[in-house]
Motif scaffolding. Structure first.
Motif, short mmCIF file in Angstrom:
data_model
loop_
_atom_site.label_atom_id
_atom_site.label_comp_id
_atom_site.label_asym_id
_atom_site.label_seq_id
_atom_site.Cartn_x
_atom_site.Cartn_y
_atom_site.Cartn_z
N LEU A 58 4.61 -0.77 1.71
CA LEU A 58 3.78 -0.37 3.04
C LEU A 58 4.41 -1.26 4.22
CD1 LEU A 58 -0.04 -1.20 1.93
CD2 LEU A 58 1.13 0.92 2.82
N SER A 107 -1.41 5.28 4.07
CA SER A 107 -1.25 3.97 3.39
C SER A 107 -1.44 4.20 1.90
CB SER A 107 -2.37 2.88 4.01
OG SER A 107 -1.75 2.74 5.39
N GLU A 144 5.66 0.60 7.72
CA GLU A 144 5.43 0.20 8.89
C GLU A 144 6.27 -0.36 9.73
OE1 GLU A 144 2.30 -2.67 8.05
OE2 GLU A 144 0.72 -1.32 7.43
#
Length: 236
Positions: free
Chosen positions: A130, A145, A134
């Protein structure tokens, strides 16, 4: 010879195709296979109980869970995310390909418990994946996600499933060997393990391609962060 017990395999395929709960599908399939094989319900349930009792290592989960909980409580996920943000060229696909390679290699030499969903995917691999996404694309919506988390979990599954059969001293190899013996094919476990290598290589290539394809999909649907914003995010 009757082929009726093989209907249990069809039940597994149909259940997975309908996206039903995997544990319920496999359990129902085992019960149906036992009943079609001439066993009564009590005998099938007793075999389940014996298998559960023989694999006492399952009790280790009660030791692992508190440890993982304590590590997460004191910021393990945050530290893992911070670490991956420090690598400029890190991406979800590249990170998960490396984890896939690690999972397959360790499973192939019998180190199945060095990784897994509770001990590595949840506290380490998923947060790092993640963070990599990001870092490149900014804050992700919930659907994206969850997709990244699902790919992290699937990578562990693929690596373990196709890597463990290369290790000849494992239950699945013994099961295959004993099944083949009943049909007159007497093969050594090492022979079966050797022929699992091409399948493992193909699994790595196919799933690795899917992971790199995930990078391209994220790049198409999410604009990359400009260098200034990326630097500010890393400094935070």
């Amino acid at each position: 010879m009757t082929y009726l017990p093989l209907l249990g395999i069809l039940l597994v395929v149909v259940g997975f195709a309908l996206r039903l709960n995997p544990m319920l599908v496999v359990t129902a399939s085992a019960i149906v296979t036992g009943l079609l094989g001439g066993m009564d319900l009590i005998e099938v349930i007793s075999i389940f109980g014996k298998a559960f009792n023989d694999n006492r290592i399952i009790a280790i989960v009660w030791i692992v869970l508190p440890v993982i909980g304590l590590l997460e409580r004191f910021g393990l996920q945050q530290r893992a995310a911070t670490l991956i943000r420090g690598f400029r060229k890190a991406s979800v696909g590249k990170l998960l390909v490396l984890y896939l390679l690690y999972r397959q290699v360790t499973a192939a030499i019998g180190l199945h418990s060095t990784a897994g969903h509770p001990q590595t995917v949840r506290p380490l691999v998923a947060p790092m994946a993640l963070a990599a996404a990001e870092k490149q694309h900014g804050e992700l919506e919930e659907e994206t996600s969850e997709k990244v988390k699902a790919y992290a979990a699937a990578t562990d599954n693929v690596g373990l499933f196709f890597g463990e059969d290369i290790f000849f001293a494992i239950g699945s190899i013994v099961l295959i060997q004993q099944t083949l013996v009943t049909y007159g094919y007497n093969l050594a476990p090492l022979q079966l393990a050797v022929w699992a290598i091409p399948t493992a290589i193909l699994a790595f290539l196919i799933h690795g391609f899917r992971l790199l394809l995930l990078d391209r999909k994220l790049a198409r649907t999410h604009r990359p962060l400009p260098p200034v914003a990326e630097a500010a995010e890393v400094s935070e």
